[in-house]
Design an enzyme around this catalytic site. Structure first.
Site, PDB file in Angstrom:
ATOM      1  N   ASP A  24     -11.274 -31.947  37.050  1.00 31.58           N
ATOM      2  CA  ASP A  24     -12.369 -31.056  37.437  1.00 31.58           C
ATOM      3  C   ASP A  24     -13.527 -31.144  36.436  1.00 31.58           C
ATOM      4  O   ASP A  24     -13.865 -30.153  35.762  1.00 31.58           O
ATOM      5  CB  ASP A  24     -11.908 -29.617  37.619  1.00 31.58           C
ATOM      6  CG  ASP A  24     -12.735 -28.903  38.699  1.00 31.58           C
ATOM      7  OD1 ASP A  24     -13.298 -29.604  39.567  1.00 31.58           O
ATOM      8  OD2 ASP A  24     -12.836 -27.663  38.668  1.00 31.58           O
ATOM      9  N   HIS A  62     -10.048 -24.035  38.646  1.00 30.74           N
ATOM     10  CA  HIS A  62     -10.559 -25.077  37.742  1.00 30.74           C
ATOM     11  C   HIS A  62      -9.373 -25.809  37.103  1.00 30.74           C
ATOM     12  O   HIS A  62      -9.301 -27.031  37.106  1.00 30.74           O
ATOM     13  CB  HIS A  62     -11.404 -24.380  36.676  1.00 30.74           C
ATOM     14  CG  HIS A  62     -12.296 -25.278  35.871  1.00 30.74           C
ATOM     15  ND1 HIS A  62     -12.872 -26.421  36.370  1.00 30.74           N
ATOM     16  CD2 HIS A  62     -12.717 -25.183  34.577  1.00 30.74           C
ATOM     17  CE1 HIS A  62     -13.620 -26.989  35.411  1.00 30.74           C
ATOM     18  NE2 HIS A  62     -13.524 -26.257  34.315  1.00 30.74           N
ATOM     19  N   SER A 121     -12.663 -30.664  32.399  1.00 30.00           N
ATOM     20  CA  SER A 121     -13.924 -29.927  32.391  1.00 30.00           C
ATOM     21  C   SER A 121     -14.970 -30.669  31.544  1.00 30.00           C
ATOM     22  O   SER A 121     -15.279 -31.815  31.832  1.00 30.00           O
ATOM     23  CB  SER A 121     -13.664 -28.502  31.893  1.00 30.00           C
ATOM     24  OG  SER A 121     -14.760 -27.696  32.178  1.00 30.00           O
TER      25      SER A 121
END
Ligand code: NAG
Ligand code: NAG
Ligand code: NAG
Length: 501
Positions: A193, A278, A167
């Site tokens: 991601d 995610h 992330s």
């Protein structure tokens, strides 16, 4: 798209959220790092804690301090082994998430001879999202400083470093790679991601990009667009960008269950749902460490719609690669988008097949939308009644290509049973027609003529052709099943028969 409403709620929360306290944020610090300008290195003020992972120590890890070489020995950092650094993302609760321990432990179980460091920047990540975003540059700078220090104090080469960022952590890795001084780059960066909001569409210097390391790969798992945002970045940011299941959304993460989650967990239910897709990027990577014999292959393609036609299963000229840790580090000239399907659980691997079937629809002007299934017999296993989805029905006299995925390895494909599901509505009609017009024969009943089926197995790159077992009767009617065998074999059989007679 009302059902994605909760996602927009989360995004509003992400961008304007009032629930996070601003603690420890040094005002102005990020401005000074913004353009990569080096400010006075302050050894004591590092926000990032570099913790060497050891299975035996549980979560009480040994911290390595920059400019204190004795901490390397104390923590048993082995400078002759490679270094993997795991970098977390934005934090909602100020705690290290459980996937970090899973990944660190997976590395150790796969490869004892490795240093695993967890870069803990929680003090700067547990803030309003936009502030945490600003902090990614500062943390990137701190990681770059740490690696430079390792290099100067212990001759530990940066080419031996693999940063893995999830992330926001993916962009932290990117900044670390671009801020490290000198002409040489970090060995590898993997972005799991990479975060989308405030990074999507930015120039390559403002996010993770292929320039940030000798080799950069990224796995995109939650790029579902909503209100112009997606949680994960949609654009390619690496040498190889993987889009499992298209990258928007992941199997088993049913966003439609978000209301149940909210009922159960309150507003936190949203994060449960969002986290699933995610965080799938992380678990796909862990899968590649744990299941050596189940490595997932992904294939170069324009988009998932094209991929689902089965036309992208080529491995020629580096068109395919392995998802996760064991990727082939061949740098393509231009970034490549790779696609694959996965299961909803570990091991995630599926087996991809392209089926090419030439249909002759005898009622030319009428488009048929038959429900077709195939049953596959392999040398190891069988797969029964796998549905075939043909986007726009079957018309005329044309070759159709489509993708079939199987959860298991059936070995070499030996036989295909091809079935047109449903009840035989024509049977009765035809009886009636024959009664009225006696010279028509049942043999002229409309059906689909399929003489051969061509199959390409993505995972083995094997190409096969299957022929109807009974070449005298190739017409498939509704509620019927036909068997196809490897043509090589059937033709050989026919040759043998011819020789014998
Ligand atoms: C470091 O790793 C090398 C290579 O595996 C090994 O030979 C050496 O004994 C290790 N050093 C220590 C202190 O464990
Ligand atoms: C199908 O099309 C091919 C060429 O496009 C033609 O040669 C063949 O005769 C056609 N078959 C039927 C049954 O219409
Ligand atoms: C050919 O078909 C027979 C059964 O009809 C099967 O036993 C044999 O394994 C097949 N051989 C090949 C090379 O496909």
């Amino acid at each position: 798209m009302g059902r994605f409403q909760p996602l927009s709620l989360l995004l509003i929360l992400l961008l304007t959220g009032q629930t996070w306290t601003q603690k420890g944020h040094r005002k102005g610090a990020t401005e000074e790092y913004r353009h990569g300008i080096r400010i006075q290195k302050d050894q004591q003020a590092s926000e990032t804690k570099f913790k060497l992972y050891e299975e035996a120590r549980d979560e009480d890890l040994c911290q390595i301090l920059s400019f204190q070489p004795e901490t390397l020995d104390k923590c048993s950092f082995n400078t002759s082994l490679p270094l993997v650094m795991i970098i977390h993302g934005w934090s909602v609760d100020g705690m290290l998430e459980s996937w970090i321990w899973k990944m660190a432990s997976a590395f150790k179980s796969r490869q004892k001879q490795i240093n695993v460091i967890i870069a803990d920047w929680l003090s700067m990540a547990h803030m309003h999202y936009p502030i945490a975003v600003q902090n990614t540059r500062l943390i990137g700078q701190e990681i770059a400083d740490f690696l430079e220090w390792l290099e100067s104090s212990s001759q530990f080469p940066r080419s031996n470093v693999h940063l893995i960022g999830y992330s926001l952590g993916a962009h932290v890795s990117g900044f670390a790679g671009s801020y490290i001084s000198g002409p040489n780059k970090i060995g590898r960066i993997t972005g799991l991601d990479p975060a989308g909001p405030l990074f999507e569409g930015m120039s390559s210097t403002d996010r993770l990009s292929p320039d940030d390391a000798n080799f950069v790969d990224a796995i995109h798992t939650f790029t579902q667009q909503h209100m112009g945002f997606s949680v994960g970045i949609n654009q390619p940011v690496a040498h190889y960008d993987f889009y499992p299941n298209g990258g928007n959304f992941q199997p088993g993460c049913h966003i439609r269950h978000v209301y149940d989650h909210i009922a159960q967990f309150g507003i936190l239910g949203i994060t449960q749902t969002v986290k699933c897709a995610h965080e799938r990027s992380v678990h796909l990577f862990i899968d590649s460490l744990l299941n050596d014999d189940k490595q997932s292959t992904a294939y170069w393609c324009n988009d998932i719609t094209t991929f689902d036609k089965g036309v992208c299963l080529s491995c020629r000229k580096n068109r395919c690669n392995t998802l996760g840790y064991n990727i082939r580090k061949m740098r393509p000239q231009r970034g490549k988008k790779l696609f694959l399907h996965t299961r909803a659980h570990m091991p995630y691997k599926v087996y991809h097949y392209q089926f090419k079937i030439h249909f002759i629809n005898q009622i030319e002007e009428k488009q048929l939308e038959p429900t077709l299934t195939v049953s596959l017999t392999g040398t190891k296993e069988d797969a029964e009644n796998v549905p075939i989805t043909l986007a726009d029905g079957i018309k005329g006299n044309k070759t159709y290509s489509f993708l079939i995925t199987l959860d298991m390895d059936i070995g070499d494909l030996m036989m295909i049973k091809f079935k047109w599901e449903g009840i035989d509505v024509w049977a009765n009609i035809w009886d009636t027609v024959q009664t009225i017009i006696p010279w028509t024969t049942g043999g002229n009943r409309p059906g689909l003529i399929v003489k051969t089926i061509r199959v390409k197995a993505g995972e083995t790159q094997q190409k096969m052709t299957f022929c109807s077992q009974n070449l005298d009767n190739v017409k498939l009617l509704q509620a019927q099943e036909k068997t196809y065998v490897r043509c090589e074999n059937s033709s050989r059989k026919r040759e043998r028969k011819a020789r014998m007679s």
